[in-house]
Design an enzyme around this catalytic site. Structure first.
Site, mmCIF file in Angstrom:
data_model
loop_
_atom_site.group_PDB
_atom_site.id
_atom_site.type_symbol
_atom_site.label_atom_id
_atom_site.label_comp_id
_atom_site.label_asym_id
_atom_site.label_seq_id
_atom_site.Cartn_x
_atom_site.Cartn_y
_atom_site.Cartn_z
ATOM 1 N N TRP A 139 -23.796 -67.807 8.556
ATOM 2 C CA TRP A 139 -25.186 -67.364 8.166
ATOM 3 C C TRP A 139 -25.811 -68.191 7.042
ATOM 4 C CZ3 TRP A 139 -27.372 -64.769 11.699
ATOM 5 C CH2 TRP A 139 -28.663 -64.324 11.344
ATOM 6 N N ASP A 195 -34.051 -69.549 1.517
ATOM 7 C CA ASP A 195 -35.270 -68.921 1.364
ATOM 8 C C ASP A 195 -35.489 -67.429 2.013
ATOM 9 O OD1 ASP A 195 -35.307 -70.150 3.974
ATOM 10 O OD2 ASP A 195 -37.665 -69.830 4.009
ATOM 11 N N GLU A 198 -34.455 -67.525 5.781
ATOM 12 C CA GLU A 198 -33.008 -67.792 5.874
ATOM 13 C C GLU A 198 -32.840 -69.268 6.487
ATOM 14 O OE1 GLU A 198 -32.306 -64.246 8.663
ATOM 15 O OE2 GLU A 198 -30.930 -63.779 6.877
ATOM 16 N N GLU A 199 -33.804 -70.084 6.259
ATOM 17 C CA GLU A 199 -33.459 -71.348 6.779
ATOM 18 C C GLU A 199 -33.388 -72.485 5.840
ATOM 19 O OE1 GLU A 199 -36.403 -70.514 10.726
ATOM 20 O OE2 GLU A 199 -37.246 -71.168 9.170
ATOM 21 N N GLU A 422 -41.408 -57.487 15.500
ATOM 22 C CA GLU A 422 -41.298 -58.628 14.509
ATOM 23 C C GLU A 422 -42.649 -59.484 14.555
ATOM 24 O OE1 GLU A 422 -38.801 -62.172 14.494
ATOM 25 O OE2 GLU A 422 -37.710 -61.084 12.900
#
Ligand code: NOJ
Ligand code: NOJ
Length: 574
Positions: A139, A195, A198-199, A422
């Site tokens: 992750w 960030d 998550e990237e 989402e």
């Protein structure tokens, strides 16, 4: 007191000039969003079977994407919403949910995970299994906004409990959890982080902004309950964070969301940062990027307009009306569509702004926010407009419509059962990606509350001053160029690298106010400073550890800035 004043005022504002489409949507969607949110919280949420007590699932979706986990960020933002609603008296039924959240976080904090143990970095772990065990797959970790957001929520709760004289619970139960998180923030804020999306692994505006808020609030709570040993170090790091926060501003008039990432930097990251650090007591303060500050409004316009051409559902919509917006225009995740929570964040920032302008009885148009205000009145000029002026009335009415138009977009693309996923399709508005996203529901509730003039508790943004000399907004001023200094420097724990030099913007050689560099790309330390164009400038890096100051060896370093554009200087510590 201020809160009560603002609230009662806005109840009055609410009576006129709001879109009836949005009124209707708010009244039907509010209870559905609340129910949708509570369905995703264990132990008894109807869509979160298997989630332990107080655990928030991100979404019941368990495939493509699999969101059946608990994220520290999502959970904290959801509980900030719940805690605000309870403590402001908007929903008195939520107390046991809050108690469950506290219990769950006390456990989760102690779970060793791939980011570490509680003392070795484990608090930066982004997500856990819903039975409170560690998620051990690959992750984007660590994500350092989580501990800050969790402590912000818990401090809001603690401050309320202190008004109920429940000091024992605050000191014995909440304070240890808060202290773990804030020590982590104080020690690690200058390390790189993924960030909020998550990237990107670098430094991130949202993370920095919420970390700054968390330490300020933490200092206030520490003083209130006489836990003063942390005050000095947390205050120092809060000052460093506020200084660093300024460096994300760019000369094109918006906030670059991340120091890495190689994108335009236009990102909902920055809009979410303003709404989640809103403090009405700070007015339109630019240093903390308050919603109605000129920097936040200039940034908002840039962010929103970046989506007008990338989603076909936005085609033909006038610039003074709302559109669908997403995480960032280059996004391709799950098709790269608009998100409900980002579209609603735009509306929320504008409602927060209207609340403050109405409460203070005026609004300011600066050269930086002029392009934003000109969208609503092309003849408006730089100046301060009292609420008695036609300009104030015209602008606030148009901005109210503009804000409502973003909610109208969300309303248009909400199915009749009120479900919020989402994403919604950029070509036809149908729901996409994770179903029943808990954060989407929270974002609807906070946007609706903001529209009704609800003002969250202050966190201490009022009256802060910058200690580092980087001026916000002034960055675009005539005759300056953005100069990036990169220096390769090996440091030991506790040491940081600063710069100072021969001009005002480099603190005129004063090491005590030298500018802190970011270590996000350690061992490269980096800072971007706006310096006078076409000028010979001398400088040195300084190594500081507490009160110990070490200068680089002589002679001074020197650059000549270009006449325009930007400049990058790569150095090695000597
Ligand atoms: C999953 C993350 O949750 C999401 O934010 C990200 O965009 C995708 N991975 C793609 O990296
Ligand atoms: C992906 C989003 O990018 C991230 O911000 C969020 O935490 C997770 N999904 C879970 O909702």
């Amino acid at each position: 007191m201020l809160l009560t004043t603002l609230y009662s005022f806005l109840v009055v504002r609410n009576v006129w000039a709001q879109s009836s489409t949005v009124d209707a949507y708010v009244s039907t969607e509010s209870p559905l969003a609340k129910a949708g949110l509570l369905a995703n919280i264990g132990p008894s949420g109807s869509k979160s079977s298997g989630a332990l007590s107080g655990i928030v699932i991100a979404s019941p979706s368990n495939v493509n994407p699999d969101y059946l986990y608990t994220w520290t960020r999502d959970s904290a933002l959801v509980f900030q919403t719940i805690i605000d609603q309870f403590t402001l008296g908007l929903d008195t039924t939520l107390r046991s949910e809050i108690d469950n959240y506290v219990g769950a976080q006390a456990i989760i904090q102690q779970v060793s995970n791939p980011s570490g143990t509680i003392t070795t970095g484990g608090l930066g772990e982004p997500k856990f299994n819903i039975d409170e065990t560690a998620f051990t797959g690959a992750w984007g970790r660590p994500q350092r906004d989580g501990p800050a957001l969790r402590s912000n929520a818990l401090i809001t709760w603690a401050n309320y409990l202190l008004t109920e004289d429940n000091t024992t619970y605050v000191t014995n139960t909440l304070w240890p959890i808060i202290q773990n998180d804030l020590n982590y923030v104080a020690e690690n804020w200058n390390q790189s982080t993924y960030d909020l999306w998550e990237e990107v692994d670098s430094s991130s505006f949202f993370t920095t902004a919420v970390q700054h808020r968390s330490l300020r609030q933490g200092v206030q709570l520490a003083n209130a309950i006489s836990q003063t040993s942390v005050v000095s170090s947390w205050t120092t790091q809060a000052e460093n964070l506020l200084c660093f926060l300024q460096s994300f501003w760019n000369t094109a008039g918006y906030i670059t969301a991340n120091t890495g990432g190689g994108r335009s930097g236009k990102d909902a990251n920055t809009v979410l940062a303003s709404i989640h650090t809103f403090d009405a007591a700070a007015g339109c303060d630019a240093l903390t990027f308050q919603p109605c500050s000129d920097v936040a409004l200039s940034n908002l316009l840039t962010y929103v307009d970046a989506f007008r051409s990338v989603y076909s559902i936005n085609s033909g919509i006038a610039e003074n009306s709302g559109v669908a917006t997403g995480r960032y225009p280059e996004d391709s995740y799950q098709g790269g569509n608009p998100w409900y929570l980002t579209t609603l964040a735009v509306a929320e920032l504008l409602y927060d702004s209207l609340t403050v302008w109405n409460a203070q009885g005026s609004l300011n148009v600066t050269s930086l926010s002029l392009p934003f205000f000109q969208v609503f009145d092309s003849s408006v000029a730089v100046g301060s407009y009292a609420s008695s002026t036609t300009t104030f009335t015209t602008l606030t009415a148009a901005i109210q419509d503009y804000a409502d138009a973003f909610v109208e977009i969300v309303a248009k693309y909400t199915p009749s059962d009120g479900e919020l996923s989402e994403q919604y399709s950029k070509t036809d508005g149908s729901q996409l990606s994770a179903v029943d996203l808990t954060w989407s529901y929270a974002s609807a509730l906070t946007a609706f509350d903001a529209r009704a003039g609800v003002v969250p508790a202050s966190w201490g943004a009022q009256g802060l001053t910058s200690t580092c000399g980087i001026s916000t907004g002034g960055g675009g001023g005539a005759g300056t160029v953005a100069v990036t200094f990169n220096v390769d420097a090996i440091t030991v724990f506790g040491e940081n690298i600063y710069i100072c030099g021969s001009v005002d913007a480099l603190q005129n050689w004063d090491p005590n106010t030298a500018l802190l560099l970011s270590s996000a790309d350690y061992p490269i330390w980096s800072i971007t400073v706006n310096l006078p164009a076409s000028t010979d400038i001398q400088y040195k890096y300084v190594r500081i550890d507490g009160s110990s100051i070490t200068w680089e060896s002589d002679p001074n370093m020197e650059i000549t800035t270009p006449a325009s554009g930007t400049y990058i200087e790569n150095d090695t510590w000597r």
